[in-house]
Design a protein around this motif. Structure first.
Motif, PDB file in Angstrom:
ATOM      1  N   VAL A 183      55.002  47.563  33.469  1.00  0.00           N
ATOM      2  CA  VAL A 183      55.836  46.966  34.513  1.00  0.00           C
ATOM      3  C   VAL A 183      55.266  45.569  34.793  1.00  0.00           C
ATOM      4  O   VAL A 183      54.078  45.426  35.068  1.00  0.00           O
ATOM      5  CB  VAL A 183      55.831  47.813  35.802  1.00  0.00           C
ATOM      6  N   PHE A 184      56.133  44.579  34.707  1.00  0.00           N
ATOM      7  CA  PHE A 184      55.743  43.183  34.877  1.00  0.00           C
ATOM      8  C   PHE A 184      56.348  42.618  36.168  1.00  0.00           C
ATOM      9  O   PHE A 184      57.446  42.994  36.560  1.00  0.00           O
ATOM     10  CB  PHE A 184      56.278  42.348  33.716  1.00  0.00           C
ATOM     11  N   LYS A 185      55.621  41.667  36.759  1.00  0.00           N
ATOM     12  CA  LYS A 185      56.153  40.907  37.889  1.00  0.00           C
ATOM     13  C   LYS A 185      56.183  39.439  37.488  1.00  0.00           C
ATOM     14  O   LYS A 185      55.180  38.908  36.986  1.00  0.00           O
ATOM     15  CB  LYS A 185      55.278  41.074  39.137  1.00  0.00           C
ATOM     16  N   ILE A 186      57.315  38.817  37.684  1.00  0.00           N
ATOM     17  CA  ILE A 186      57.482  37.384  37.433  1.00  0.00           C
ATOM     18  C   ILE A 186      57.471  36.678  38.774  1.00  0.00           C
ATOM     19  O   ILE A 186      58.158  37.110  39.708  1.00  0.00           O
ATOM     20  CB  ILE A 186      58.818  37.092  36.719  1.00  0.00           C
ATOM     21  N   GLU A 187      56.696  35.599  38.872  1.00  0.00           N
ATOM     22  CA  GLU A 187      56.658  34.799  40.096  1.00  0.00           C
ATOM     23  C   GLU A 187      56.934  33.340  39.755  1.00  0.00           C
ATOM     24  O   GLU A 187      56.303  32.770  38.855  1.00  0.00           O
ATOM     25  CB  GLU A 187      55.291  34.890  40.757  1.00  0.00           C
ATOM     26  N   LYS A 188      57.879  32.751  40.474  1.00  0.00           N
ATOM     27  CA  LYS A 188      58.165  31.318  40.356  1.00  0.00           C
ATOM     28  C   LYS A 188      57.192  30.592  41.263  1.00  0.00           C
ATOM     29  O   LYS A 188      57.041  30.918  42.439  1.00  0.00           O
ATOM     30  CB  LYS A 188      59.600  31.028  40.774  1.00  0.00           C
ATOM     31  N   ILE A 189      56.515  29.584  40.704  1.00  0.00           N
ATOM     32  CA  ILE A 189      55.527  28.815  41.464  1.00  0.00           C
ATOM     33  C   ILE A 189      55.976  27.362  41.472  1.00  0.00           C
ATOM     34  O   ILE A 189      55.949  26.687  40.431  1.00  0.00           O
ATOM     35  CB  ILE A 189      54.127  28.972  40.855  1.00  0.00           C
ATOM     36  N   ASP A 190      56.395  26.869  42.631  1.00  0.00           N
ATOM     37  CA  ASP A 190      56.823  25.476  42.746  1.00  0.00           C
ATOM     38  C   ASP A 190      55.624  24.572  42.628  1.00  0.00           C
ATOM     39  O   ASP A 190      54.568  24.831  43.192  1.00  0.00           O
ATOM     40  CB  ASP A 190      57.542  25.249  44.071  1.00  0.00           C
ATOM     41  N   ARG A 191      55.793  23.515  41.845  1.00  0.00           N
ATOM     42  CA  ARG A 191      54.685  22.569  41.633  1.00  0.00           C
ATOM     43  C   ARG A 191      54.767  21.434  42.619  1.00  0.00           C
ATOM     44  O   ARG A 191      55.738  21.055  43.103  1.00  0.00           O
ATOM     45  CB  ARG A 191      54.746  22.012  40.222  1.00  0.00           C
TER      46      ARG A 191
ATOM     47  N   PRO B 135      59.634  24.585  38.035  1.00  0.00           N
ATOM     48  CA  PRO B 135      58.601  25.477  38.539  1.00  0.00           C
ATOM     49  C   PRO B 135      57.837  26.163  37.414  1.00  0.00           C
ATOM     50  O   PRO B 135      58.379  26.406  36.333  1.00  0.00           O
ATOM     51  CB  PRO B 135      59.379  26.520  39.348  1.00  0.00           C
ATOM     52  N   ALA B 136      56.589  26.477  37.684  1.00  0.00           N
ATOM     53  CA  ALA B 136      55.788  27.281  36.764  1.00  0.00           C
ATOM     54  C   ALA B 136      56.219  28.739  36.905  1.00  0.00           C
ATOM     55  O   ALA B 136      56.769  29.146  37.931  1.00  0.00           O
ATOM     56  CB  ALA B 136      54.311  27.133  37.088  1.00  0.00           C
ATOM     57  N   ILE B 137      55.940  29.519  35.883  1.00  0.00           N
ATOM     58  CA  ILE B 137      56.258  30.940  35.894  1.00  0.00           C
ATOM     59  C   ILE B 137      55.000  31.727  35.553  1.00  0.00           C
ATOM     60  O   ILE B 137      54.387  31.520  34.507  1.00  0.00           O
ATOM     61  CB  ILE B 137      57.377  31.277  34.884  1.00  0.00           C
ATOM     62  N   LYS B 138      54.620  32.610  36.462  1.00  0.00           N
ATOM     63  CA  LYS B 138      53.463  33.487  36.252  1.00  0.00           C
ATOM     64  C   LYS B 138      53.974  34.909  36.035  1.00  0.00           C
ATOM     65  O   LYS B 138      54.807  35.407  36.802  1.00  0.00           O
ATOM     66  CB  LYS B 138      52.540  33.442  37.470  1.00  0.00           C
ATOM     67  N   ILE B 139      53.478  35.559  34.987  1.00  0.00           N
ATOM     68  CA  ILE B 139      53.870  36.931  34.674  1.00  0.00           C
ATOM     69  C   ILE B 139      52.626  37.797  34.737  1.00  0.00           C
ATOM     70  O   ILE B 139      51.620  37.513  34.077  1.00  0.00           O
ATOM     71  CB  ILE B 139      54.503  37.016  33.270  1.00  0.00           C
ATOM     72  N   THR B 140      52.691  38.872  35.529  1.00  0.00           N
ATOM     73  CA  THR B 140      51.551  39.771  35.719  1.00  0.00           C
ATOM     74  C   THR B 140      51.978  41.203  35.436  1.00  0.00           C
ATOM     75  O   THR B 140      53.048  41.624  35.871  1.00  0.00           O
ATOM     76  CB  THR B 140      51.020  39.674  37.168  1.00  0.00           C
ATOM     77  N   ILE B 141      51.129  41.940  34.736  1.00  0.00           N
ATOM     78  CA  ILE B 141      51.389  43.364  34.529  1.00  0.00           C
ATOM     79  C   ILE B 141      50.873  44.092  35.769  1.00  0.00           C
ATOM     80  O   ILE B 141      49.687  44.007  36.101  1.00  0.00           O
ATOM     81  CB  ILE B 141      50.714  43.892  33.258  1.00  0.00           C
ATOM     82  N   ILE B 142      51.782  44.789  36.457  1.00  0.00           N
ATOM     83  CA  ILE B 142      51.419  45.414  37.730  1.00  0.00           C
ATOM     84  C   ILE B 142      51.332  46.939  37.658  1.00  0.00           C
ATOM     85  O   ILE B 142      50.824  47.565  38.582  1.00  0.00           O
ATOM     86  CB  ILE B 142      52.382  44.989  38.857  1.00  0.00           C
ATOM     87  N   ASP B 143      51.801  47.543  36.560  1.00  0.00           N
ATOM     88  CA  ASP B 143      51.752  49.006  36.452  1.00  0.00           C
ATOM     89  C   ASP B 143      52.050  49.408  35.016  1.00  0.00           C
ATOM     90  O   ASP B 143      52.584  48.609  34.242  1.00  0.00           O
ATOM     91  CB  ASP B 143      52.785  49.640  37.394  1.00  0.00           C
ATOM     92  N   ARG B 144      51.698  50.630  34.672  1.00  0.00           N
ATOM     93  CA  ARG B 144      52.090  51.221  33.392  1.00  0.00           C
ATOM     94  C   ARG B 144      52.606  52.614  33.679  1.00  0.00           C
ATOM     95  O   ARG B 144      51.919  53.429  34.301  1.00  0.00           O
ATOM     96  CB  ARG B 144      50.929  51.289  32.412  1.00  0.00           C
ATOM     97  N   LEU B 145      53.810  52.916  33.234  1.00  0.00           N
ATOM     98  CA  LEU B 145      54.436  54.200  33.521  1.00  0.00           C
ATOM     99  C   LEU B 145      54.410  55.151  32.331  1.00  0.00           C
ATOM    100  O   LEU B 145      54.583  56.352  32.500  1.00  0.00           O
ATOM    101  CB  LEU B 145      55.887  53.983  33.967  1.00  0.00           C
ATOM    102  N   GLY B 146      54.219  54.635  31.129  1.00  0.00           N
ATOM    103  CA  GLY B 146      54.226  55.459  29.932  1.00  0.00           C
ATOM    104  C   GLY B 146      52.896  56.152  29.688  1.00  0.00           C
ATOM    105  O   GLY B 146      51.890  55.881  30.342  1.00  0.00           O
TER     106      GLY B 146
END
Length: 87
Positions: free
Chosen positions: A79-87, A4-15
């Motif tokens: 804050v990052f979100k990782i999503e598995k994307i099936d090909r 699977p592909a892996i997509k990483i997105t920054i979804i927030d910043r807390l600092g």
């Protein structure tokens, strides 16, 4: 069977301070082709989650195929979100 592909997105910043690598909320990275653009500290934290998701595991208290994590920079705390994307 392709992994699977892996997509990483920054979804927030807390600092209180911006990321020293220039990452901002909304930035997205393809782990396989763009990991060199991702902060090495964040990539180091992400890797165990990526490995678990990519090879069929599940992260407790997370939706299937996803994981969230924070970068280790206490001044930034992206804050990052990782999503598995099936090909």
């Amino acid at each position: 069977m392709a992994r699977p592909a892996i997509k990483i997105t920054i979804i927030d910043r807390l600092g209180k301070h911006p990321c020293h690598r220039g990452h901002k909320v909304g930035d997205t990275f393809d782990f396989d082709s763009e990991r060199g653009k991702l902060c090495p500290m964040a990539c180091h934290v992400a890797f165990p989650y990526i490995d678990i998701l990519r090879y069929g595991g599940k992260i407790p208290h997370q939706e299937d195929g996803c994981a969230t994590f924070c970068c280790p920079d206490v001044d930034t705390i992206n804050v990052f979100k990782i999503e598995k994307i099936d090909r």
